[in-house]
Scaffold this active site. Structure first.
Site, PDB file in Angstrom:
ATOM      1  N   PRO A  88      -9.171   5.048   0.187  1.00 31.18           N
ATOM      2  CA  PRO A  88      -9.891   4.054  -0.626  1.00 31.18           C
ATOM      3  C   PRO A  88     -11.206   3.611   0.028  1.00 31.18           C
ATOM      4  CG  PRO A  88      -7.569   3.500  -0.470  1.00 31.18           C
ATOM      5  CD  PRO A  88      -7.817   4.601   0.517  1.00 31.18           C
ATOM      6  N   GLU A  89     -12.279   3.722  -0.746  1.00 24.47           N
ATOM      7  CA  GLU A  89     -13.585   3.234  -0.320  1.00 24.47           C
ATOM      8  C   GLU A  89     -14.043   2.205  -1.348  1.00 24.47           C
ATOM      9  OE1 GLU A  89     -16.329   6.279   1.071  1.00 24.47           O
ATOM     10  OE2 GLU A  89     -14.695   7.732   1.242  1.00 24.47           O
ATOM     11  N   LYS A 111     -14.597  -2.948   1.636  1.00 21.36           N
ATOM     12  CA  LYS A 111     -13.278  -2.417   1.311  1.00 21.36           C
ATOM     13  C   LYS A 111     -12.209  -3.504   1.210  1.00 21.36           C
ATOM     14  CE  LYS A 111     -14.327   1.869   3.818  1.00 21.36           C
ATOM     15  NZ  LYS A 111     -13.842   2.831   4.837  1.00 21.36           N
ATOM     16  N   ARG A 140     -14.288  11.893  12.337  1.00 26.72           N
ATOM     17  CA  ARG A 140     -14.207  12.097  10.888  1.00 26.72           C
ATOM     18  C   ARG A 140     -14.692  13.496  10.522  1.00 26.72           C
ATOM     19  NH1 ARG A 140     -14.030   7.102   8.282  1.00 26.72           N
ATOM     20  NH2 ARG A 140     -13.161   5.579   9.735  1.00 26.72           N
TER      21      ARG A 140
END
Length: 258
Positions: free
Chosen positions: A2-3, A58, A247
């Site tokens: 989720p962003e 977020k 990442r």
């Protein structure tokens, strides 16, 4: 993961049920609670009504007539509405029963979770370390935030203390659209680069918020990034992949030269 666009979608789900009384709070897994207990959460919210929720980066903040429920969705969280009697999912961790159904916080990995602030002031202190919301930041402020920043561009964009709301997919998509390598040093960006990044960010966020996710369209980097040796949607060059600050980072070496 989720962003900002996903959390905006969760905000809309909650906003559809503002003003409805919270009849019961069921904590099915206290492992998602941070700084509170199942008993305290239920006592604070039962009989209250959610007011208009808001999002910062977020984080989703849900005032409830005094206390403020604070939700963070980590890597696998969600908030969804369900009809009465619908079977629970095994990862439904907290359930709020309202007159017409249930709001359910679902999270497989439980990396973040729920917090309960006594009031708006305390809620503000919890998120005080965040940078401005990526959807709300002005062009001028965006440039100021990047000015003097050390290191590579990708880690800067996903640093929540610098700019709140961008995650892995959004950052790569923004860099790809701006034709700037995520491996570039921030100090090497000129005014045109910063302007291109800001325009790309606005375009990507507006479309993603509308879709309530980063859409995996064929014309987007997101639509090709998970394909083995996937081609760049713009020029067809095989996409490059490497780990940057832990990442997975994807870019086109032809469209985004260093």
């Amino acid at each position: 993961m989720p962003e900002l666009p996903d959390v905006e979608g969760f905000r809309r789900v909650l906003a559809e049920h503002t003003g409805e009384p919270i009849m019961a709070v069921r904590v099915r897994d206290a492992g998602v609670l941070r700084g509170t207990s199942a008993r305290r959460l239920g006592a604070a919210l039962r009989g209250h009504r959610f007011e208009e929720p808001r999002r910062h980066g977020k984080w989703l903040l849900a005032p409830a007539g005094g206390p403020v429920l604070m939700l963070h969705f980590g890597m696998t969280g969600s908030l969804s509405w369900h009809s009465p009697g619908e079977p629970w999912h095994r990862h439904d961790r907290v359930v709020w029963r309202l007159p017409g159904g249930e709001l359910r916080y679902r999270d497989m990995r439980k990396l973040q979770g729920l917090r309960l602030a006594a009031d708006e002031e305390q809620a503000g202190r919890v998120i005080a370390g965040l940078g401005p919301d990526a959807l709300e930041v002005s062009r001028r402020r965006f440039g100021e935030l990047l000015s003097g920043r050390r290191g590579r561009l990708k880690p800067a964009l996903i640093d929540q203390s610098l700019l709140a709301g961008l995650g892995n997919l959004l950052a790569d998509e923004i860099c790809w659209r701006a034709r700037i390598s995520p491996l570039r040093a921030v100090r090497d960006l000129d005014e045109d680069d910063v302007a291109a990044l800001y325009r790309s960010m606005r375009t990507v966020l507006r479309a993603s918020v509308k879709a309530e996710r980063v859409p995996p369209r064929g014309t987007w980097l997101t639509g090709a990034r998970d394909e083995p040796d996937g081609p760049c949607p713009r020029c067809g060059t095989p996409l490059s992949t490497r780990r940057v600050s832990g990442r997975t980072t994807v870019w086109c070496r032809m469209c985004q030269p260093r």
